[in-house]
Design a protein around this motif. Structure first.
Motif, PDB file in Angstrom:
ATOM      1  N   UNK A  14       0.841  -1.194   0.000  1.00  0.00           N
ATOM      2  CA  UNK A  14       0.000   0.000   0.000  1.00  0.00           C
ATOM      3  C   UNK A  14       0.879   1.249   0.000  1.00  0.00           C
ATOM      4  N   UNK A  15       0.277   2.380  -0.341  1.00  0.00           N
ATOM      5  CA  UNK A  15       1.012   3.644  -0.330  1.00  0.00           C
ATOM      6  C   UNK A  15       1.126   4.167   1.093  1.00  0.00           C
ATOM      7  N   UNK A  16       2.364   4.326   1.556  1.00  0.00           N
ATOM      8  CA  UNK A  16       2.584   4.897   2.883  1.00  0.00           C
ATOM      9  C   UNK A  16       2.654   6.416   2.815  1.00  0.00           C
ATOM     10  N   UNK A  17       3.102   6.954   1.672  1.00  0.00           N
ATOM     11  CA  UNK A  17       3.217   8.414   1.516  1.00  0.00           C
ATOM     12  C   UNK A  17       3.486   8.744   0.065  1.00  0.00           C
ATOM     13  N   UNK A  18       3.206   9.994  -0.302  1.00  0.00           N
ATOM     14  CA  UNK A  18       3.502  10.507  -1.644  1.00  0.00           C
ATOM     15  C   UNK A  18       3.876  11.975  -1.500  1.00  0.00           C
ATOM     16  N   UNK A  19       5.015  12.359  -2.058  1.00  0.00           N
ATOM     17  CA  UNK A  19       5.525  13.720  -1.877  1.00  0.00           C
ATOM     18  C   UNK A  19       6.079  14.278  -3.182  1.00  0.00           C
ATOM     19  N   UNK A  20       5.949  15.587  -3.364  1.00  0.00           N
ATOM     20  CA  UNK A  20       6.768  16.313  -4.319  1.00  0.00           C
ATOM     21  C   UNK A  20       8.063  16.684  -3.618  1.00  0.00           C
ATOM     22  N   UNK A  21       9.087  16.970  -4.400  1.00  0.00           N
ATOM     23  CA  UNK A  21      10.386  17.270  -3.794  1.00  0.00           C
ATOM     24  C   UNK A  21      10.321  18.460  -2.832  1.00  0.00           C
ATOM     25  N   UNK A  22       9.534  19.480  -3.192  1.00  0.00           N
ATOM     26  CA  UNK A  22       9.484  20.692  -2.371  1.00  0.00           C
ATOM     27  C   UNK A  22       8.761  20.486  -1.052  1.00  0.00           C
ATOM     28  N   UNK A  23       8.060  19.360  -0.909  1.00  0.00           N
ATOM     29  CA  UNK A  23       7.237  19.180   0.287  1.00  0.00           C
ATOM     30  C   UNK A  23       7.846  18.221   1.302  1.00  0.00           C
ATOM     31  N   UNK A  24       9.067  17.746   1.070  1.00  0.00           N
ATOM     32  CA  UNK A  24       9.667  16.796   2.004  1.00  0.00           C
ATOM     33  C   UNK A  24      11.176  16.996   2.048  1.00  0.00           C
ATOM     34  N   UNK A  25      11.759  16.821   3.226  1.00  0.00           N
ATOM     35  CA  UNK A  25      13.211  16.881   3.378  1.00  0.00           C
ATOM     36  C   UNK A  25      13.779  15.466   3.319  1.00  0.00           C
ATOM     37  N   UNK A  26      15.090  15.385   3.134  1.00  0.00           N
ATOM     38  CA  UNK A  26      15.733  14.078   3.122  1.00  0.00           C
ATOM     39  C   UNK A  26      15.543  13.373   4.463  1.00  0.00           C
ATOM     40  N   UNK A  27      15.670  14.123   5.564  1.00  0.00           N
ATOM     41  CA  UNK A  27      15.510  13.514   6.885  1.00  0.00           C
ATOM     42  C   UNK A  27      14.120  12.926   7.056  1.00  0.00           C
ATOM     43  N   UNK A  28      13.093  13.664   6.609  1.00  0.00           N
ATOM     44  CA  UNK A  28      11.732  13.172   6.745  1.00  0.00           C
ATOM     45  C   UNK A  28      11.492  11.965   5.833  1.00  0.00           C
ATOM     46  N   UNK A  29      12.043  12.025   4.625  1.00  0.00           N
ATOM     47  CA  UNK A  29      11.910  10.895   3.698  1.00  0.00           C
ATOM     48  C   UNK A  29      12.574   9.651   4.281  1.00  0.00           C
ATOM     49  N   UNK A  30      13.751   9.823   4.859  1.00  0.00           N
ATOM     50  CA  UNK A  30      14.473   8.713   5.475  1.00  0.00           C
ATOM     51  C   UNK A  30      13.698   8.159   6.664  1.00  0.00           C
ATOM     52  N   UNK A  31      13.121   9.045   7.473  1.00  0.00           N
ATOM     53  CA  UNK A  31      12.349   8.612   8.649  1.00  0.00           C
ATOM     54  C   UNK A  31      11.129   7.798   8.222  1.00  0.00           C
ATOM     55  N   UNK A  32      10.433   8.286   7.193  1.00  0.00           N
ATOM     56  CA  UNK A  32       9.252   7.564   6.720  1.00  0.00           C
ATOM     57  C   UNK A  32       9.633   6.235   6.081  1.00  0.00           C
ATOM     58  N   UNK A  33      10.748   6.245   5.356  1.00  0.00           N
ATOM     59  CA  UNK A  33      11.221   5.018   4.724  1.00  0.00           C
ATOM     60  C   UNK A  33      11.586   3.976   5.783  1.00  0.00           C
ATOM     61  N   UNK A  34      12.173   4.437   6.889  1.00  0.00           N
ATOM     62  CA  UNK A  34      12.612   3.527   7.949  1.00  0.00           C
ATOM     63  C   UNK A  34      11.462   3.038   8.813  1.00  0.00           C
ATOM     64  N   UNK A  35      10.297   3.620   8.637  1.00  0.00           N
ATOM     65  CA  UNK A  35       9.153   3.154   9.398  1.00  0.00           C
ATOM     66  C   UNK A  35       8.628   4.155  10.396  1.00  0.00           C
ATOM     67  N   UNK A  36       9.337   5.300  10.548  1.00  0.00           N
ATOM     68  CA  UNK A  36       8.833   6.383  11.386  1.00  0.00           C
ATOM     69  C   UNK A  36       8.519   5.939  12.791  1.00  0.00           C
ATOM     70  N   UNK A  37       7.250   5.979  13.168  1.00  0.00           N
ATOM     71  CA  UNK A  37       6.832   5.671  14.538  1.00  0.00           C
ATOM     72  C   UNK A  37       7.146   4.223  14.908  1.00  0.00           C
ATOM     73  N   UNK A  38       7.094   3.313  13.902  1.00  0.00           N
ATOM     74  CA  UNK A  38       7.438   1.912  14.174  1.00  0.00           C
ATOM     75  C   UNK A  38       8.885   1.794  14.636  1.00  0.00           C
TER      76      UNK A  38
END
Length: 262
Positions: free
Chosen positions: A219-243
């Motif tokens: 399933x889709x966990x997130x969808x972003x344009x480049x201007x709406x996300x930082x590398x740190x946030x992308x990495x956090x979401x990729x790693x599972x964030x709250x999990x």
């Protein structure tokens, strides 16, 4: 200009849900990055775009026309070329022969291979992409992994691809070779192709990506344009964030008797 658009696409294999409600768009001159760990659904998504497996829910539009791809040849005819991680090359054949593999031009009454044309074209097409090989007569198996990926990208561009799907092109490469491959991915984008970059590496994705789609368990966990996300946030979401935060808390050492506390 939108070349490919997937809207709420799903794919089931019997009772197994491989993809559910995935949406993305591929625009000319842009790179859409699809990120996810093993089992996230990236391979299934590739197979749908490449024509290997038809989707069974949602819609797939190519150049605005809703369609269901029936085969990889149909996808190629519609301008979609897929470069897989395990490149379809013959290691002992020269670079120029692999460049034209399956599409060899012939000449004369006896339809002999036009070797001179293939050599010249391979050299000029690689140079056009900024790839300066020592010798196109060398076996492609003697090239580095990054160089082989770059030859595959140049081949897709030469044969008229409008959409280039790249399956984990930097997965088995070191830092320097990954940088080389990403530079050629950017070169394909700059020539007006729409690129889909499949990767599990958010740092590589963020270097070149214009759009980011994160998959998790089909399933889709997130969808972003480049201007709406930082590398740190992308990495956090990729790693599972709250999990990941919950796991970190769970693994934190519990002080035993006599253990000094901070």
């Amino acid at each position: 200009m939108t070349l490919v658009r997937l809207t709420d696409v799903s794919k089931h294999y019997g009772s197994v849900r491989a993809l559910e409600g995935v949406s993305l768009e591929v625009n000319a001159g842009e790179i859409t990055c699809v990120l996810g760990d093993n089992g996230a659904g990236k391979s299934t998504l590739i197979k749908i775009i490449a024509g290997l497996h038809p989707h069974d829910g949602g819609s797939l539009r190519i150049d605005g026309e809703e369609t269901t791809l029936g085969s990889p040849r149909e996808a190629l005819d519609r301008g979609i070329a897929t470069v897989y991680q395990d490149l379809a090359v013959v290691p002992l054949m020269p670079v120029w022969r692999n460049f034209f593999l399956g599409s060899e031009p012939r000449k004369g009454v006896f339809k002999r291979l036009d070797v001179d044309f293939m050599r010249r074209t391979t050299r000029s097409e690689l140079l056009r992409m900024g790839i300066d090989l020592r010798d196109v007569d060398q076996p492609i198996g003697t090239l580095s992994g990054g160089e082989r990926q770059c030859v595959a990208i140049a081949r897709a561009v030469h044969f008229g691809a409008k959409v280039l799907v790249l399956d984990e092109p930097t997965a088995a490469l070191g830092v320097k070779q990954s940088g080389v491959v990403l530079s050629y991915v950017a070169a394909a984008r700059d020539q007006g192709l729409g690129v889909v970059l499949i990767t599990h590496n958010p740092h590589h994705a963020y270097l070149v990506g214009d759009r980011f789609v994160l998959l998790r368990r089909g399933t889709m966990a997130a969808s972003h344009d480049r201007d709406s996300v930082t590398l740190d946030e992308l990495t956090r979401q990729m790693a599972g964030g709250s999990d990941l935060e919950a796991l970190s808390h769970e693994l934190r050492r519990t002080p035993g008797p006599g253990t000094p506390r901070d």
